[in-house]
Design a protein around this motif. Structure first.
Motif, mmCIF file in Angstrom:
data_model
loop_
_atom_site.group_PDB
_atom_site.id
_atom_site.type_symbol
_atom_site.label_atom_id
_atom_site.label_comp_id
_atom_site.label_asym_id
_atom_site.label_seq_id
_atom_site.Cartn_x
_atom_site.Cartn_y
_atom_site.Cartn_z
ATOM 1 N N ALA A 50 0.495 -1.263 -0.100
ATOM 2 C CA ALA A 50 -0.050 -0.005 -0.037
ATOM 3 C C ALA A 50 0.455 1.000 0.143
ATOM 4 N N ALA A 51 2.039 1.171 0.501
ATOM 5 C CA ALA A 51 2.861 2.620 0.287
ATOM 6 C C ALA A 51 3.799 1.812 -0.497
ATOM 7 N N LEU A 52 3.716 1.692 -1.497
ATOM 8 C CA LEU A 52 4.224 1.698 -2.778
ATOM 9 C C LEU A 52 2.770 2.032 -4.229
ATOM 10 N N GLN A 53 1.827 1.115 -3.937
ATOM 11 C CA GLN A 53 0.539 2.286 -4.697
ATOM 12 C C GLN A 53 0.513 3.247 -5.879
ATOM 13 N N GLY A 54 1.256 4.131 -4.368
ATOM 14 C CA GLY A 54 0.980 6.166 -5.086
ATOM 15 C C GLY A 54 2.189 6.508 -5.495
ATOM 16 N N ARG A 55 3.739 5.714 -4.566
ATOM 17 C CA ARG A 55 4.493 5.573 -5.288
ATOM 18 C C ARG A 55 5.358 5.229 -6.021
ATOM 19 N N TRP A 56 4.492 4.024 -7.209
ATOM 20 C CA TRP A 56 4.579 3.382 -8.220
ATOM 21 C C TRP A 56 5.472 3.987 -9.134
ATOM 22 N N LYS A 57 4.920 4.950 -9.632
ATOM 23 C CA LYS A 57 5.028 5.669 -10.503
ATOM 24 C C LYS A 57 6.163 6.711 -11.385
ATOM 25 N N GLU A 58 6.954 6.998 -9.616
ATOM 26 C CA GLU A 58 7.764 7.348 -10.020
ATOM 27 C C GLU A 58 9.099 6.595 -9.250
ATOM 28 N N ILE A 59 8.568 5.382 -8.521
ATOM 29 C CA ILE A 59 9.578 4.462 -9.011
ATOM 30 C C ILE A 59 10.354 3.865 -10.454
ATOM 31 N N VAL A 60 9.210 3.411 -11.002
ATOM 32 C CA VAL A 60 9.172 2.740 -11.311
ATOM 33 C C VAL A 60 9.481 3.649 -13.466
ATOM 34 N N GLY A 61 8.320 4.397 -12.628
ATOM 35 C CA GLY A 61 8.304 5.015 -14.832
ATOM 36 C C GLY A 61 6.736 4.917 -15.158
ATOM 37 N N GLU A 62 6.652 5.909 -15.828
ATOM 38 C CA GLU A 62 5.176 5.917 -16.171
ATOM 39 C C GLU A 62 4.565 4.604 -17.005
ATOM 40 N N ASN A 63 5.919 4.047 -18.172
ATOM 41 C CA ASN A 63 5.880 3.690 -18.846
ATOM 42 C C ASN A 63 5.329 2.031 -17.878
ATOM 43 N N ALA A 65 4.529 1.634 -15.251
ATOM 44 C CA ALA A 65 4.004 1.687 -13.033
ATOM 45 C C ALA A 65 2.125 1.406 -14.738
ATOM 46 N N ARG A 66 2.094 1.471 -16.231
ATOM 47 C CA ARG A 66 0.918 1.256 -16.466
ATOM 48 C C ARG A 66 0.638 -0.415 -16.433
ATOM 49 N N ARG A 67 1.828 -0.858 -16.560
ATOM 50 C CA ARG A 67 1.716 -2.494 -17.231
ATOM 51 C C ARG A 67 2.142 -3.214 -16.006
ATOM 52 N N THR A 68 1.944 -2.771 -13.954
ATOM 53 C CA THR A 68 3.182 -3.274 -13.022
ATOM 54 C C THR A 68 2.055 -2.761 -12.652
ATOM 55 N N GLU A 69 1.837 -4.065 -11.050
ATOM 56 C CA GLU A 69 1.574 -3.157 -9.835
ATOM 57 C C GLU A 69 1.802 -4.583 -8.614
ATOM 58 N N PRO A 70 2.679 -3.595 -7.518
ATOM 59 C CA PRO A 70 2.599 -4.273 -6.819
ATOM 60 C C PRO A 70 1.852 -5.150 -5.884
ATOM 61 N N VAL A 71 1.958 -6.377 -5.453
ATOM 62 C CA VAL A 71 1.262 -7.154 -4.978
ATOM 63 C C VAL A 71 1.029 -7.284 -3.232
ATOM 64 N N LYS A 72 2.397 -7.691 -2.757
ATOM 65 C CA LYS A 72 2.624 -8.085 -2.026
ATOM 66 C C LYS A 72 4.174 -7.342 -1.530
ATOM 67 N N ILE A 73 4.389 -8.302 -0.073
ATOM 68 C CA ILE A 73 6.110 -7.709 -0.031
ATOM 69 C C ILE A 73 5.850 -9.092 1.048
ATOM 70 N N ILE A 74 6.424 -10.083 0.616
ATOM 71 C CA ILE A 74 6.722 -11.557 1.096
ATOM 72 C C ILE A 74 7.750 -11.483 2.095
ATOM 73 N N LYS A 75 8.599 -11.192 4.024
ATOM 74 C CA LYS A 75 9.255 -11.159 4.992
ATOM 75 C C LYS A 75 9.751 -12.669 4.127
ATOM 76 N N SER A 76 11.062 -12.908 4.071
ATOM 77 C CA SER A 76 11.551 -13.756 4.544
ATOM 78 C C SER A 76 11.533 -14.454 5.576
ATOM 79 N N ARG A 77 12.233 -16.129 5.603
ATOM 80 C CA ARG A 77 12.019 -16.591 7.468
ATOM 81 C C ARG A 77 13.372 -16.249 7.980
ATOM 82 N N THR A 78 14.289 -15.756 7.393
ATOM 83 C CA THR A 78 15.788 -15.224 8.017
ATOM 84 C C THR A 78 15.514 -13.623 8.516
#
Length: 179
Positions: A50-63, A65-78
């Motif tokens: 959710a923290a990434l949704q609003g800034r996703w366009k800044e992170i990956v660029g406009e092109n 951002a239209r074709r990708t979306e962050p779904v979830k962050i999976i924490k590692s066991r370690t």
């Protein structure tokens, strides 16, 4: 034996001696009551995608951002860096694989160093990004009286009906654009 009703003076004395209930208070709003819990969970587990949704366009660029979306962050066991699951539209998966290092470097700037170390790419339909508010279209001013009259006289030979109305509308738009 029947009990008699108290007199007015006795009733006043009884009411003075009894304590009344405090006024009813409505419970606090759920958001206010849960605010501390949500903050603690956010500190412990992070804000997630959710923290990434609003800034996703800044992170990956406009092109991208239209074709990708962050779904979830999976924490590692370690406890070391997590994995960001990305939903990608079709053939963009290859491009995302090639830019994975650059995307994780940008994620480090926003989420903190080492929060996301890998990307997991899942192909699937991507929700349309929320578009920024587009400025409203400006309506063109109406035609002046002389131009409107000349348009109507040029169409006076046409019979009344939907064709004449469509031609008038088309003529007005063409003349407005010519200004």
């Amino acid at each position: 034996m029947r009990r008699t009703l108290p007199t007015a003076e006795e009733a006043v004395a009884i009411l003075r001696s009894r304590k009344t209930r405090p006024p009813h208070r409505t419970p606090p709003p759920a958001g206010k009551a849960l605010n501390g819990l949500v903050k603690a969970l956010d500190d412990k587990y992070g804000a997630g995608p959710a923290a990434l949704q609003g800034r996703w366009k800044e992170i990956v660029g406009e092109n991208l951002a239209r074709r990708t979306e962050p779904v979830k962050i999976i924490k590692s066991r370690t406890g070391e860096g997590g994995t960001l699951e990305l939903r990608v539209d079709g053939p963009m998966a290859t491009l995302i694989q090639h830019q994975a290092a650059e995307i994780t470097a940008r994620l480090d700037l926003i989420l903190g160093k080492g929060v996301v170390t890998k990307l997991r790419i899942v192909q699937g339909p991507v929700k349309a990004p929320v578009a920024a508010a587009k400025p409203g279209r400006r309506r063109k001013p109406p035609l002046d009286a002389a131009t409107e009259a000349s348009l109507e006289t040029s169409l006076k030979d046409q019979p009344e009906g939907p064709l004449k109305a469509a031609l008038l509308k088309l003529g007005r738009e063409v003349l407005r654009g010519a200004r």
